[in-house]
Write a protein that holds these residues in place. Structure first.
Motif, PDB file in Angstrom:
ATOM      1  N   VAL A 273       0.833  -1.199   0.000  1.00 19.61           N
ATOM      2  CA  VAL A 273       0.000   0.000   0.000  1.00 19.61           C
ATOM      3  C   VAL A 273       0.869   1.251   0.000  1.00 19.61           C
ATOM      4  O   VAL A 273       1.729   1.431   0.867  1.00 19.61           O
ATOM      5  N   VAL A 274       0.638   2.116  -1.002  1.00 14.65           N
ATOM      6  CA  VAL A 274       1.311   3.414  -1.083  1.00 14.65           C
ATOM      7  C   VAL A 274       0.238   4.476  -1.266  1.00 14.65           C
ATOM      8  O   VAL A 274      -0.597   4.374  -2.173  1.00 14.65           O
ATOM      9  N   LEU A 275       0.241   5.482  -0.406  1.00 16.56           N
ATOM     10  CA  LEU A 275      -0.772   6.533  -0.465  1.00 16.56           C
ATOM     11  C   LEU A 275      -0.126   7.889  -0.694  1.00 16.56           C
ATOM     12  O   LEU A 275       0.895   8.216  -0.063  1.00 16.56           O
ATOM     13  N   ASP A 276      -0.711   8.673  -1.585  1.00 18.19           N
ATOM     14  CA  ASP A 276      -0.283  10.052  -1.772  1.00 18.19           C
ATOM     15  C   ASP A 276      -0.995  10.914  -0.738  1.00 18.19           C
ATOM     16  O   ASP A 276      -2.218  10.819  -0.566  1.00 18.19           O
ATOM     17  N   VAL A 277      -0.250  11.748  -0.044  1.00 17.55           N
ATOM     18  CA  VAL A 277      -0.842  12.609   0.969  1.00 17.55           C
ATOM     19  C   VAL A 277      -0.553  14.064   0.648  1.00 17.55           C
ATOM     20  O   VAL A 277       0.425  14.392  -0.047  1.00 17.55           O
ATOM     21  N   THR A 278      -1.404  14.932   1.134  1.00 15.07           N
ATOM     22  CA  THR A 278      -1.158  16.365   1.080  1.00 15.07           C
ATOM     23  C   THR A 278      -1.027  16.867   2.512  1.00 15.07           C
ATOM     24  O   THR A 278      -1.676  16.341   3.424  1.00 15.07           O
ATOM     25  N   VAL A 279      -0.197  17.859   2.712  1.00 19.12           N
ATOM     26  CA  VAL A 279      -0.007  18.426   4.052  1.00 19.12           C
ATOM     27  C   VAL A 279      -1.057  19.499   4.289  1.00 19.12           C
ATOM     28  O   VAL A 279      -1.287  20.374   3.445  1.00 19.12           O
ATOM     29  N   ARG A 280      -1.707  19.415   5.449  1.00 23.63           N
ATOM     30  CA  ARG A 280      -2.739  20.397   5.810  1.00 23.63           C
ATOM     31  C   ARG A 280      -2.108  21.510   6.639  1.00 23.63           C
ATOM     32  O   ARG A 280      -1.489  21.252   7.665  1.00 23.63           O
TER      33      ARG A 280
ATOM     34  N   ALA B  56      -3.764  14.862   4.696  1.00 24.34           N
ATOM     35  CA  ALA B  56      -5.056  14.424   4.178  1.00 24.34           C
ATOM     36  C   ALA B  56      -4.810  13.446   3.036  1.00 24.34           C
ATOM     37  O   ALA B  56      -3.840  13.587   2.285  1.00 24.34           O
ATOM     38  N   VAL B  57      -5.698  12.452   2.941  1.00 20.62           N
ATOM     39  CA  VAL B  57      -5.605  11.431   1.901  1.00 20.62           C
ATOM     40  C   VAL B  57      -6.959  11.339   1.202  1.00 20.62           C
ATOM     41  O   VAL B  57      -8.001  11.489   1.843  1.00 20.62           O
ATOM     42  N   LYS B  58      -6.942  11.097  -0.093  1.00 17.53           N
ATOM     43  CA  LYS B  58      -8.203  10.972  -0.823  1.00 17.53           C
ATOM     44  C   LYS B  58      -9.024   9.808  -0.263  1.00 17.53           C
ATOM     45  O   LYS B  58      -8.490   8.728  -0.023  1.00 17.53           O
ATOM     46  N   MET B  59     -10.317  10.079  -0.075  1.00 15.47           N
ATOM     47  CA  MET B  59     -11.204   9.071   0.500  1.00 15.47           C
ATOM     48  C   MET B  59     -11.201   7.777  -0.302  1.00 15.47           C
ATOM     49  O   MET B  59     -11.102   6.674   0.261  1.00 15.47           O
TER      50      MET B  59
ATOM     51  N   SER C 116       3.490   9.003   0.368  1.00 14.60           N
ATOM     52  CA  SER C 116       4.276   9.754  -0.609  1.00 14.60           C
ATOM     53  C   SER C 116       3.802  11.204  -0.640  1.00 14.60           C
ATOM     54  O   SER C 116       2.593  11.476  -0.748  1.00 14.60           O
ATOM     55  N   HIS C 117       4.748  12.139  -0.547  1.00 15.85           N
ATOM     56  CA  HIS C 117       4.419  13.565  -0.598  1.00 15.85           C
ATOM     57  C   HIS C 117       5.509  14.302  -1.361  1.00 15.85           C
ATOM     58  O   HIS C 117       6.666  14.353  -0.948  1.00 15.85           O
ATOM     59  N   GLU C 118       5.117  14.811  -2.531  1.00 13.59           N
ATOM     60  CA  GLU C 118       6.028  15.571  -3.387  1.00 13.59           C
ATOM     61  C   GLU C 118       7.333  14.817  -3.647  1.00 13.59           C
ATOM     62  O   GLU C 118       8.438  15.364  -3.556  1.00 13.59           O
ATOM     63  N   GLY C 119       7.192  13.536  -3.930  1.00 15.12           N
ATOM     64  CA  GLY C 119       8.340  12.721  -4.277  1.00 15.12           C
ATOM     65  C   GLY C 119       9.074  12.110  -3.102  1.00 15.12           C
ATOM     66  O   GLY C 119       9.899  11.210  -3.275  1.00 15.12           O
TER      67      GLY C 119
END
Length: 219
Positions: free
Chosen positions: A3-10, A42-45, A65-68
């Motif tokens: 499992v690899v998830l793309d995340v964004t920083v809040r 945050a991660v896409k639902m 994973s966040h910005e590489g």
């Protein structure tokens, strides 16, 4: 680890920011642990739901994973909505392959069809369906195998009977705790109890004495 998830920083935290993230189809979360500060993410639902469906998300080591840049984490906790059952918040704990963590591992019971006790009508009484162990985050066992094929009625399967992979140890160390037992069925116990009642222990029913109505001493 699949499992690899793309995340964004809040940038914003708090209840209002979390609600805003959910309205935008995201699941708010936090990354903490190690020598670094906690980071709100945050991660896409749909990505979280897809990861959960793999069975390798909760209680497993995954990769964010966040910005590489990638970070290995352990999915420590997921909070769910009480009505919709959708994930509402995720806690990620920073780890490496060698980081020791406490985790619950499922116990799979095998050999039930060959157990003498179960063949005789006994019942497998499971005390623990999972075992909490301390192990490296990179070597979390998929499950533990409990072999009951030789168990008779009255036998007990303890933690010492479970083969642990190298590096994994039960978090309970002060006793050889029970995993399962084979017990006699209720019907068998009641039947044995009835058989144990000796006929001599049953009081005889005394016949009513005959009454001498003629006074001659003969009934």
């Amino acid at each position: 680890m699949s499992v690899v998830l793309d995340v964004t920083v809040r940038d914003d935290t708090g209840t209002g920011a979390a609600r805003e993230a959910r309205r935008n189809g995201m699941v708010p979360g936090v990354i903490y642990g190690g020598d670094e500060d906690a980071v709100a993410v945050a991660v896409k639902m749909n990505e979280v739901l897809k990861a959960m469906n793999t069975g390798d998300f909760l209680g497993s080591m995954i990769e964010l994973s966040h910005e590489g840049k990638k970070q290995k984490v352990f999915t420590k906790d997921v909070q769910f909505h009480p009505v919709t059952d959708f994930p509402q918040h995720v806690d990620f704990y920073r780890v490496t392959n060698k980081t020791l963590i406490d985790v619950e591992v499922t116990v799979n019971f095998v050999g039930e069809e060959n157990s003498p006790g179960l063949k005789e009508g006994g019942t497998l009484n499971v005390v623990r369906y999972s075992i909490e162990v301390t192990c490296p985050a990179g070597d979390i066992p998929d499950h533990f195998e409990a072999d009951v094929s030789k168990m008779e009625i009255g036998d007990t399967l303890n933690i010492s009977d479970i083969d642990m992979p190298k590096g994994a140890k039960p978090t309970i160390t002060d006793r050889d705790f029970t995993i399962a037992t084979v017990v006699a069925s209720r019907a068998a116990v009641e039947e044995d109890a009835e058989e144990d009642v000796d006929a001599d222990e049953v009081p005889a029913i005394e016949q009513n004495p005959q009454i001498d109505t003629d006074g001659d001493g003969e009934a």
